[in-house]
Design a protein around this motif. Structure first.
Motif, PDB file in Angstrom:
ATOM      1  N   LEU A 132      47.606  66.300  58.899  1.00 26.93           N
ATOM      2  CA  LEU A 132      48.418  65.556  57.924  1.00 26.93           C
ATOM      3  C   LEU A 132      48.987  66.581  56.912  1.00 26.93           C
ATOM      4  N   GLY A 133      49.741  66.488  55.806  1.00 24.37           N
ATOM      5  CA  GLY A 133      50.904  67.177  54.928  1.00 24.37           C
ATOM      6  C   GLY A 133      51.937  67.486  55.104  1.00 24.37           C
ATOM      7  N   GLN A 134      52.681  66.710  55.359  1.00 19.23           N
ATOM      8  CA  GLN A 134      54.264  67.387  56.207  1.00 19.23           C
ATOM      9  C   GLN A 134      54.612  66.838  55.029  1.00 19.23           C
ATOM     10  N   SER A 135      53.870  65.863  54.274  1.00 26.39           N
ATOM     11  CA  SER A 135      54.985  64.481  53.687  1.00 26.39           C
ATOM     12  C   SER A 135      54.604  65.756  51.924  1.00 26.39           C
ATOM     13  N   GLY A 136      54.073  66.681  51.698  1.00 31.67           N
ATOM     14  CA  GLY A 136      52.760  67.105  50.805  1.00 31.67           C
ATOM     15  C   GLY A 136      51.319  67.459  51.127  1.00 31.67           C
ATOM     16  N   PRO A 137      51.011  68.821  50.057  1.00 28.30           N
ATOM     17  CA  PRO A 137      48.954  68.643  50.220  1.00 28.30           C
ATOM     18  C   PRO A 137      48.789  67.109  49.912  1.00 28.30           C
TER      19      PRO A 137
END
Length: 133
Positions: A32-37
């Motif tokens: 997860l975290g492709q759109s932000g941490p």
């Protein structure tokens, strides 16, 4: 047939600790975290908080039983609402957003639709039975 089958014991033994561990581990496994941490860390923080909540709840697996089970359920429901809103508020997209929406559905269904109401103390002990006479 009732859909309300998740009792306090089932919630305690089969849901609380396993789900908390999944919330902590899943972001790393699923990347997860492709759109932000924030998409990764929200799940990790929620999992850590879920561990603490489970440990402090007055149910069979609680370690320090100071939080009533009803309050525990309301905190779970509030977290479900946070999971619904988070993708919009933090601009999560794609898999990151779907991860939280699926979690929200699972949490809200588990704590509301499928949650079995607790029996009153009198019902368990037979004190609320009335005799005709």
């Amino acid at each position: 047939m009732s859909f309300r089958f998740i009792t306090k014991s089932i919630h305690a033994y089969l849901i609380d600790y396993p789900v908390a561990i999944v919330l902590i581990a899943a972001p790393f496994v699923l990347k997860l975290g492709q759109s932000g941490p924030g998409a990764m860390w929200l799940s990790v923080v929620a999992g850590a908080a879920a561990l603490l909540l489970a440990a402090l709840t007055d149910h069979p697996t609680g370690l320090v039983r100071i939080i009533p089970y009803r309050l525990h359920l309301w905190v779970d429901r509030a977290l479900g609402v946070v999971f619904v809103i988070a993708p919009f508020a933090f601009k999560f997209s794609g898999f990151d957003a779907w991860y939280y929406w699926v979690l929200a559905a699972a949490v809200l269904l588990t704590t509301s639709v499928f949650n079995a109401p607790e029996e009153p103390v009198g019902a368990r002990s037979g004190l609320d039975r009335r005799t005709a006479g």
